[in-house]
Design an enzyme around this catalytic site. Structure first.
Site, PDB file in Angstrom:
ATOM      1  N   GLY A 137       0.888  -1.021   0.037  1.00 32.60           N
ATOM      2  CA  GLY A 137       0.021   0.005   0.021  1.00 32.60           C
ATOM      3  C   GLY A 137       0.800   1.356   0.006  1.00 32.60           C
ATOM      4  O   GLY A 137       1.845   1.119   0.916  1.00 32.60           O
TER       5      GLY A 137
ATOM      6  N   GLN B 131      -5.268  -9.399  -2.496  1.00 28.99           N
ATOM      7  CA  GLN B 131      -5.157  -8.473  -1.291  1.00 28.99           C
ATOM      8  C   GLN B 131      -6.707  -8.124  -0.963  1.00 28.99           C
ATOM      9  O   GLN B 131      -6.917  -7.868   0.118  1.00 28.99           O
ATOM     10  CB  GLN B 131      -4.612  -7.099  -1.705  1.00 28.99           C
ATOM     11  CG  GLN B 131      -3.116  -6.986  -1.625  1.00 28.99           C
ATOM     12  CD  GLN B 131      -2.548  -7.363  -3.379  1.00 28.99           C
ATOM     13  OE1 GLN B 131      -3.379  -8.137  -4.153  1.00 28.99           O
ATOM     14  NE2 GLN B 131      -1.389  -6.736  -3.651  1.00 28.99           N
TER      15      GLN B 131
ATOM     16  N   ASP C 156      -1.800   4.177  -6.775  1.00 29.76           N
ATOM     17  CA  ASP C 156      -0.284   4.337  -6.604  1.00 29.76           C
ATOM     18  C   ASP C 156       0.195   5.609  -7.195  1.00 29.76           C
ATOM     19  O   ASP C 156       1.341   6.159  -6.559  1.00 29.76           O
ATOM     20  CB  ASP C 156       0.454   3.159  -6.923  1.00 29.76           C
ATOM     21  CG  ASP C 156      -0.079   1.717  -6.076  1.00 29.76           C
ATOM     22  OD1 ASP C 156      -0.973   1.502  -6.670  1.00 29.76           O
ATOM     23  OD2 ASP C 156       0.640   1.623  -5.264  1.00 29.76           O
TER      24      ASP C 156
END
Lengths: 351, 351
Positions: free
Chosen positions: B49, B201, B242
């Protein structure tokens, strides 16, 4: 042409089935000598794939006749109805059992016994498999012609989902049969194999067949389709279909509809490859296709290991529908349906 | 508001990281006492993350200072540049390392030693986490306002991919922080959790957080997005990012771009939720974002069990790009960017 992969063998009056549950790491044959063993092989998924289930059922009928040459017609029908229940949702199973009951009833009523019917059914089983091989080969040739007319003359990168090869069909696959044929014609650069969650047919079975065929391939996760197509890494996509509505909407393994939308977005040609026996002209569109909801544990656990928290649940539709507007063409044994409209579909099917 | 899930603790001059590789079934802490252990924890995905990677990196700098109070400035910069290489796609890692290098260089040049810089960086790390909590709460409020203005007044079915909760961020999540906040405001009917192959995830981490939060959820495979959205079963989608280019193209976990195209096709509002620290105004579009290719074994094996044939290979891009045209809005701590254009983005970011 015949695939190197053979999921079913008839030898010395015995049926041998390649155990698909333990592929790709173990190649073991399950011996089937009677209709009860055939029932269990289908129910327990030693074999899967609609056409292969259908063929297996026909050989189950053959085995019944071999072991019960003096059976009454009622017993014959009772045992076939039992066999029918092995996979309640498999259309081909029902279809083949219905045909065998009608055919057996006519034969027995005319002759009063089963003399000669065993040999007739053995021949019928072989003929059915030969016909599918011919049909699938015709589809593969149509696909090659179509791509030759559409793409640059070089080996192509093609993508597929689920398993539609010999393991699903018997003698030769549908969408994967196309890819095999393209490979024989030196037109495959690489095959992108969608792993096909949750049941992993791509990573386990399609990859297994591609290894046997010696075709270069890379397995990808379903989510990668935007990455690959957005970078021009896919020249064409071939998928199978479980049921095709009269407007061309096509039900297939979950993820296929998603793939078709991404393909349309990036202008990647997307083909459904299926014999006309998969067409359901009684329904107008994909809205009328019932979608099987399967066990959530297929998602929550992998190889018997629980991945999700114990408190979590999953929703597991097993199929989805690629809309006609997102399909470049449907390829059946009678030719190419493109653009995919009801008129074009009926014209090709009824020719 | 602060999530019940805490992935990172600083205690007695030691960093403790909740080992996310073995969640949800085991809750174990990895002890990190130096910059090399910090590098390995990031590279080996003990933590993941983008924001949490950023915080972990700051604590890595703190640990370097603790262990090397007499280091030269060159050594400091060399070790921080080493730490920077642990994960290539996460902008936060680069961002925090750059800041720490500039800050350290100024401090060392002014003072000639590191006296006091350790305490300054400890306070900085804590302040950064407080700031993210405030920022993520602001984003959650913006998201609720946006949906209130767009959707019917009832609890909604929202979808997410990957993990963008406290496990990804530290004090509170971005996209999953929004969902948590919607849940607190009684606006969640159900959360659809994309399992997020290959690293799982969604099924492992997001489901774990939703269990802790007591929010109803169903896990689905990535391929199911067409099924769900085509049947109006999704009211809105929230994902993290991201790295966001100045035109709004957003890099996120593989599958996000795919999801955004399906959402656009079915007119389902699709939001990227990310702090402005994830914005990279130096790049014009997603084409310039470097995508990390990870180990093919993440696909080929699950839980250490090889699924694919031994001869098969896989292609494993870890991220993809959702194009600005397929994003309804980007939500950052400064507000909502919608429609997603370079002008709107710069206006909001620079206000």
């Amino acid at each position: 042409m015949k695939s190197d992969v053979t999921p079913l063998k008839w030898d010395n009056e015995t049926l041998y089935l390649l155990d698909q549950r333990i592929l790709p790491h173990q190649e073991e044959w399950v011996t089937v000598t009677n209709v009860e063993e055939c029932f269990h092989a289908i129910r327990d998924m030693v074999v899967r794939g609609a056409p292969l289930i259908g063929f297996t059922a026909i050989w189950g009928v053959v085995l019944y006749l071999k072991n019960n040459s003096n059976a009454s017609l009622d017993s014959y029908i009772e045992r076939l109805n039992y066999l029918r229940t092995a996979r309640p949702t498999a259309v081909n199973l029902e279809f083949e059992i219905d045909k065998a009951i009608i055919r057996g009833s006519e034969f027995h009523k005319m002759n009063g016994n089963w003399n000669g019917f065993y040999d007739e059914m053995v021949q019928f089983a072989k003929d059915q498999m030969t016909k599918l091989l011919e049909d699938n080969l015709a589809m593969a040739k149509t696909a090659l012609d179509e791509l030759n007319g559409r793409l640059e003359d070089r080996p192509w990168n093609v993508m597929t989902i689920c398993n539609t090869g010999a393991l699903a069909c018997g003698p030769m696959g549908t969408a994967l049969g196309v890819i095999e044929y393209l490979g024989e014609n030196k037109k495959i650069e690489k095959v992108w194999v969608s792993e096909t969650r949750p049941y992993m047919q791509g990573i386990r079975l399609t990859a297994y067949e591609l290894v046997k065929l010696g075709l270069p391939h890379d397995i990808v996760v379903e989510g990668a389709s935007n990455y690959l197509m957005g970078r021009n890494m896919v020249d064409a996509i071939f998928t199978g279909a479980d049921r095709i509505a009269s407007n061309g909407d096509s039900a297939n393994k979950i993820g296929t509809g998603t793939l078709s939308i991404i393909a349309k977005y990036f202008n990647v040609p997307f083909y459904v490859v299926a014999p006309t026996s998969s067409f359901d002209l009684n329904i107008n569109s994909g809205d009328e296709i019932d979608i099987e909801l399967r066990d959530p544990n297929e998602i929550l656990s992998v190889q018997g290991i629980r991945i999700a928290p114990n408190e979590s649940t999953a929703f597991n539709p097993s199929f989805d529908v690629a809309l006609a507007e997102n399909i470049t063409g449907i390829i059946c044994e009678k030719g190419l349906i493109s653009p995919v409209t009801k008129e074009n579909l009926l014209r090709v099917v009824n020719q």
